[in-house]
Write a protein that holds these residues in place. Structure first.
Motif, PDB file in Angstrom:
ATOM      1  N   THR A 148      -6.480  17.599   6.020  1.00 34.16           N
ATOM      2  CA  THR A 148      -6.608  16.199   6.410  1.00 34.16           C
ATOM      3  C   THR A 148      -6.362  15.301   5.212  1.00 34.16           C
ATOM      4  N   ALA A 149      -5.506  14.313   5.385  1.00 33.44           N
ATOM      5  CA  ALA A 149      -5.318  13.266   4.382  1.00 33.44           C
ATOM      6  C   ALA A 149      -6.428  12.248   4.582  1.00 33.44           C
ATOM      7  N   LEU A 150      -7.189  11.977   3.531  1.00 32.28           N
ATOM      8  CA  LEU A 150      -8.281  11.012   3.620  1.00 32.28           C
ATOM      9  C   LEU A 150      -7.789   9.656   3.124  1.00 32.28           C
ATOM     10  N   ASN A 151      -7.560   8.753   4.039  1.00 32.13           N
ATOM     11  CA  ASN A 151      -7.108   7.412   3.677  1.00 32.13           C
ATOM     12  C   ASN A 151      -8.305   6.558   3.287  1.00 32.13           C
ATOM     13  N   ASP A 152      -8.101   5.637   2.383  1.00 31.03           N
ATOM     14  CA  ASP A 152      -9.148   4.707   1.945  1.00 31.03           C
ATOM     15  C   ASP A 152     -10.385   5.430   1.413  1.00 31.03           C
ATOM     16  N   ASP A 153     -10.181   6.518   0.665  1.00 32.65           N
ATOM     17  CA  ASP A 153     -11.286   7.248   0.069  1.00 32.65           C
ATOM     18  C   ASP A 153     -11.784   6.484  -1.155  1.00 32.65           C
ATOM     19  N   ALA A 154     -13.064   6.160  -1.195  1.00 32.24           N
ATOM     20  CA  ALA A 154     -13.629   5.336  -2.266  1.00 32.24           C
ATOM     21  C   ALA A 154     -13.500   6.001  -3.634  1.00 32.24           C
ATOM     22  N   GLU A 155     -13.757   7.292  -3.709  1.00 29.34           N
ATOM     23  CA  GLU A 155     -13.683   7.973  -4.995  1.00 29.34           C
ATOM     24  C   GLU A 155     -12.240   8.036  -5.510  1.00 29.34           C
ATOM     25  N   ALA A 156     -11.292   8.323  -4.628  1.00 28.97           N
ATOM     26  CA  ALA A 156      -9.884   8.348  -5.033  1.00 28.97           C
ATOM     27  C   ALA A 156      -9.437   6.960  -5.487  1.00 28.97           C
ATOM     28  N   SER A 157      -9.859   5.921  -4.782  1.00 25.92           N
ATOM     29  CA  SER A 157      -9.521   4.553  -5.177  1.00 25.92           C
ATOM     30  C   SER A 157     -10.100   4.208  -6.538  1.00 25.92           C
ATOM     31  N   MET A 203       0.836  -1.185   0.000  1.00 22.93           N
ATOM     32  CA  MET A 203       0.000   0.000   0.000  1.00 22.93           C
ATOM     33  C   MET A 203       0.885   1.254   0.000  1.00 22.93           C
ATOM     34  N   ASN A 204       0.508   2.211  -0.794  1.00 22.86           N
ATOM     35  CA  ASN A 204       1.260   3.456  -0.895  1.00 22.86           C
ATOM     36  C   ASN A 204       0.966   4.372   0.289  1.00 22.86           C
ATOM     37  N   VAL A 205       1.979   5.106   0.708  1.00 19.62           N
ATOM     38  CA  VAL A 205       1.805   6.105   1.761  1.00 19.62           C
ATOM     39  C   VAL A 205       1.147   7.335   1.148  1.00 19.62           C
ATOM     40  N   HIS A 206       0.117   7.834   1.787  1.00 22.88           N
ATOM     41  CA  HIS A 206      -0.570   9.036   1.312  1.00 22.88           C
ATOM     42  C   HIS A 206       0.458  10.168   1.253  1.00 22.88           C
ATOM     43  N   PRO A 207       0.606  10.834   0.105  1.00 23.01           N
ATOM     44  CA  PRO A 207       1.642  11.866  -0.010  1.00 23.01           C
ATOM     45  C   PRO A 207       1.463  13.034   0.959  1.00 23.01           C
ATOM     46  N   LEU A 208       0.242  13.351   1.323  1.00 22.26           N
ATOM     47  CA  LEU A 208       0.018  14.429   2.283  1.00 22.26           C
ATOM     48  C   LEU A 208       0.450  13.996   3.680  1.00 22.26           C
ATOM     49  N   THR A 209       0.216  12.745   4.032  1.00 24.77           N
ATOM     50  CA  THR A 209       0.667  12.214   5.321  1.00 24.77           C
ATOM     51  C   THR A 209       2.182  12.308   5.427  1.00 24.77           C
ATOM     52  N   ALA A 210       2.865  11.970   4.336  1.00 27.35           N
ATOM     53  CA  ALA A 210       4.332  12.049   4.329  1.00 27.35           C
ATOM     54  C   ALA A 210       4.792  13.491   4.504  1.00 27.35           C
ATOM     55  N   LEU A 211       4.146  14.422   3.827  1.00 26.99           N
ATOM     56  CA  LEU A 211       4.514  15.839   3.940  1.00 26.99           C
ATOM     57  C   LEU A 211       4.247  16.370   5.345  1.00 26.99           C
ATOM     58  N   MET A 212       3.147  15.930   5.939  1.00 29.71           N
ATOM     59  CA  MET A 212       2.825  16.359   7.301  1.00 29.71           C
ATOM     60  C   MET A 212       3.821  15.774   8.306  1.00 29.71           C
TER      61      MET A 212
END
Length: 162
Positions: free
Chosen positions: A103-112, A1-10
């Motif tokens: 906020t980084a939205l993890n497991d977002d259905a639309e993004a997936s 699973m990829n790390v959310h890029p916003l989470t990494a920046l935060m």
């Protein structure tokens, strides 16, 4: 699973709230969405450019209640000096405070779903300020420090000592 890029920046430096949003919108070519922010509480105080790349969706709506709009409708509220002692929302500050913040939205259905269709990882995030609420679906985020200026946000945010 990829790390959310916003989470990494935060995790690296970006605070989740209490930064000034000076400007935001699509860049000229229309693919990427940019935020110009000013921060004084991270380890990298200053003015920064955040570029969300490959944006397939950007939704922006007001954060003001109808009563806030009603009391701040007149163009006088576009001018800080003329409206600073009036009751109403002063648009003329020309910036907004990121609160409750980003906020980084993890497991977002639309993004997936977008990611499956495009064949590349896609992510979702929200940014809420006193002025607007923004939701983005994007591929990556880049940050660039523009300068060391944090004078605007320092007028309203007092960093807590650790």
């Amino acid at each position: 699973m990829n790390v959310h890029p916003l989470t990494a920046l935060m995790a690296e430096w970006l605070p989740d709230c209490d930064f000034a949003v000076l400007n935001h919108g699509f860049v000229t070519h229309g693919r990427d969405y940019q935020l110009i922010i000013q921060d004084c509480i991270s380890g990298r105080p200053g003015t920064h450019r955040l570029t969300f790349t490959h944006v397939v969706r950007a939704d922006c709506q007001t954060a003001l209640a109808p009563s806030g709009w009603s009391t701040s409708w007149d163009d006088v509220f576009l001018d800080w000096e003329r409206s600073k002692d009036m009751d109403g929302y002063i648009w003329g500050t020309n910036w907004s405070n990121a609160y409750p913040g980003i906020t980084a939205l993890n497991d977002d259905a639309e993004a997936s779903d977008w990611g499956r269709q495009i064949g590349r990882p896609m992510y979702a995030a929200t940014l809420e300020t006193d002025r607007f609420k923004l939701r983005l679906i994007f591929h990556a985020v880049r940050s660039e420090k523009i300068d060391d200026d944090s004078s605007l946000i320092r007028q309203v945010i007092i960093p807590l000592k650790a």
